[in-house]
Design an enzyme around this catalytic site. Structure first.
Site, PDB file in Angstrom:
ATOM      1  N   SER A 154      37.268 -14.174  52.854  1.00 13.58           N
ATOM      2  CA  SER A 154      38.249 -15.180  52.209  1.00 13.58           C
ATOM      3  C   SER A 154      38.036 -14.491  51.002  1.00 13.58           C
ATOM      4  O   SER A 154      38.836 -12.871  50.411  1.00 13.58           O
ATOM      5  CB  SER A 154      38.671 -16.320  52.290  1.00 13.58           C
ATOM      6  OG  SER A 154      37.651 -16.572  51.503  1.00 13.58           O
ATOM      7  N   ARG A 155      37.742 -15.189  49.375  1.00 11.16           N
ATOM      8  CA  ARG A 155      38.371 -14.826  48.840  1.00 11.16           C
ATOM      9  C   ARG A 155      36.431 -15.044  47.822  1.00 11.16           C
ATOM     10  O   ARG A 155      36.460 -16.616  48.062  1.00 11.16           O
ATOM     11  CB  ARG A 155      38.853 -15.035  47.599  1.00 11.16           C
ATOM     12  CG  ARG A 155      40.026 -13.874  47.425  1.00 11.16           C
ATOM     13  CD  ARG A 155      40.348 -12.797  47.175  1.00 11.16           C
ATOM     14  NE  ARG A 155      40.921 -11.919  47.176  1.00 11.16           N
ATOM     15  CZ  ARG A 155      41.193 -10.714  48.067  1.00 11.16           C
ATOM     16  NH1 ARG A 155      40.776 -11.212  49.281  1.00 11.16           N
ATOM     17  NH2 ARG A 155      42.000  -9.942  47.869  1.00 11.16           N
ATOM     18  N   HIS A 204      33.013  -6.424  50.576  1.00 14.24           N
ATOM     19  CA  HIS A 204      34.341  -6.491  50.832  1.00 14.24           C
ATOM     20  C   HIS A 204      35.615  -5.674  51.809  1.00 14.24           C
ATOM     21  O   HIS A 204      35.473  -4.526  50.726  1.00 14.24           O
ATOM     22  CB  HIS A 204      35.053  -6.454  49.746  1.00 14.24           C
ATOM     23  CG  HIS A 204      36.277  -7.468  49.329  1.00 14.24           C
ATOM     24  ND1 HIS A 204      36.903  -7.769  48.379  1.00 14.24           N
ATOM     25  CD2 HIS A 204      37.344  -6.826  50.285  1.00 14.24           C
ATOM     26  CE1 HIS A 204      37.520  -8.338  48.688  1.00 14.24           C
ATOM     27  NE2 HIS A 204      38.920  -8.000  49.926  1.00 14.24           N
ATOM     28  N   GLU A 214      32.513  -8.810  41.666  1.00 19.73           N
ATOM     29  CA  GLU A 214      32.861  -7.390  43.043  1.00 19.73           C
ATOM     30  C   GLU A 214      32.595  -6.488  41.785  1.00 19.73           C
ATOM     31  O   GLU A 214      33.590  -6.115  41.026  1.00 19.73           O
ATOM     32  CB  GLU A 214      33.668  -7.269  43.703  1.00 19.73           C
ATOM     33  CG  GLU A 214      33.980  -8.791  44.825  1.00 19.73           C
ATOM     34  CD  GLU A 214      35.034  -8.674  46.392  1.00 19.73           C
ATOM     35  OE1 GLU A 214      35.558  -7.660  46.111  1.00 19.73           O
ATOM     36  OE2 GLU A 214      34.698  -9.589  46.216  1.00 19.73           O
TER      37      GLU A 214
HETATM   38  C1  GLV Z   1      41.718  -8.138  51.175  1.00 17.21           C
HETATM   39  O1  GLV Z   1      40.709  -8.827  50.705  1.00 17.21           O
HETATM   40  C2  GLV Z   1      42.901  -7.667  50.995  1.00 17.21           C
HETATM   41  O2  GLV Z   1      43.321  -9.455  50.550  1.00 17.21           O
HETATM   42  O3  GLV Z   1      43.169  -7.200  51.203  1.00 17.21           O
END
Ligand code: GLV
Length: 369
Positions: A265-266, A317, A295
């Site tokens: 997610s984040r 990511h 990141e």
């Molecule tokens: C990737 O993390 C997105 O939010 O598209």
């Protein structure tokens, strides 16, 4: 004569840029693979552009919106997440921003599932055995074993688009599913999944009848063998149910010592210092991460501790990083296509110029009657 729109893109998004140029747009693309400095984004916006194409690594806040006050008509983000865009600031300057939901749902969900499988079956340390010529014998349990995924219990934290798609992938592995969502429970979906699990069992495709249900966050963490995170990043003050550091020392300690955490997610949803400690001290058995507080992952991150390398997978990511998902110019297939379509909708006043009707605009609340 038709107006020639000027656009600045903070990164190259492939052939979708040509699509804009073929429509007569003047498009400047930041040529480096790294993010441009914020000062450059502000300078480009100040220069009078109509549209700005951004990614999740660009901080788009009051400074940027103020620079575009009189002329910037749209910010088109190539990502589903938009925590890098300050929504309150966008609303204050009445600038719509778009995102690329839906087209990356399946890619992200499958990547989360593959991360889970790779972590559980210890594929990374296993391949290292082969590559480093440490594979000296076949033995029933040496040098180590992994854990099956099939038939286990997975907690899905966040049942929005990607969480639901992840659940769909879990059905084929007869996983039992604990769902938790702080904002919205989709009981119709859960009912459908249960019907499919029942049918798989009735037709002899699965030995045990798998189940799925909504539970509390605490119950989900206490009982799960795997926990997969699919919530947006919401900081305190942004929502009644913030997700910043949802996984912290206290909540990680609720998990079973044999359990594993997957986060696509984040990054800031997980307190990384607490997670590194949880892995070092064996509060949990493993983690696979695709996203981080900072990141790219800093060289001094506690997650890089060699002592936990065998049970901590670190991806760059990458969950949406599939060819069609990222680059298709078809707005129903690719993030690039959906990103430019969101931009075009606003600039060319599609939908009769009614922002409320434009499907990819996020901050519609700023444009209601
Ligand atoms: C990737 O993390 C997105 O939010 O598209």
């Amino acid at each position: 004569m038709k107006k020639k729109f000027r656009v600045f893109a903070t990164c190259d998004i492939g052939e979708a840029i040509d699509l804009l140029r073929n429509r007569g747009y003047e498009v400047e693309v930041y040529p480096q693979p790294e993010a441009p400095p914020k000062s450059l984004i502000v300078e480009k916006v100040k220069s009078g552009i109509d549209g700005l194409i951004t990614t999740l690594r660009d901080q788009i806040d009051a400074e940027v919106f103020r620079a575009g006050k009189s002329h910037l008509k749209v910010v088109a983000q190539i990502a589903v997440g938009f925590d890098n865009i300050n929504r309150a600031d966008a609303n204050r300057y009445k600038i719509p921003f778009t995102h690329t939901a839906d087209v990356l749902t399946e890619a992200t969900a499958e990547f989360a599932f593959f991360m889970l499988g790779s972590l559980a079956r210890r594929m990374w340390p296993a391949e290292h055995l082969t590559r480093e010529n440490q594979w000296g014998y076949w033995h029933p349990y040496l040098p180590f074993l992994g854990d099956e995924v099939t038939g286990k219990i997975v907690a899905v934290i966040g049942t929005g688009r990607i969480g639901l798609a992840f659940i769909k992938k879990c059905v084929g592995f007869d996983l039992n599913i604990l769902c938790y969502d702080p904002a919205y429970e989709n009981h119709d979906y859960v009912k459908t999944i249960q019907e499919i699990a029942n049918l798989r069992h009735a037709r002899g495709l699965s030995r045990e009848r798998a189940w799925i249900k909504y539970v509390s966050f605490e119950e989900a963490l206490r009982h799960a063998d795997f926990v997969s995170v699919h919530v947006p990043l919401l900081r305190a003050g942004e929502s009644k149910t913030p997700t910043y550091h949802l996984f912290n020392e206290q909540t990680l300690r609720l998990m079973k010592p044999t359990a594993m955490l997957v986060n696509t997610s984040r990054g800031p949803v997980v307190d990384e210092t607490a997670l590194a400690r949880a892995l070092r001290e064996n509060w949990i058995a493993g983690a696979a991460l695709d996203v981080y507080a900072t990141e790219p992952l800093p060289t001094d991150s506690p997650l890089r501790d060699p002592a936990i390398a065998d049970r901590c997978r670190l991806m760059p990511h990458f969950a949406s990083a599939a060819r069609i998902t990222r680059l298709s110019t078809d707005p129903n297939k690719g993030m690039a296509g959906r990103c430019v379509q969101g931009l075009i909708d606003v600039l060319e006043e599609n939908y009769g110029g009614d922002i409320m009707k434009m499907p990819y605009v996020v901050n519609k609340e700023a444009f209601g009657k």
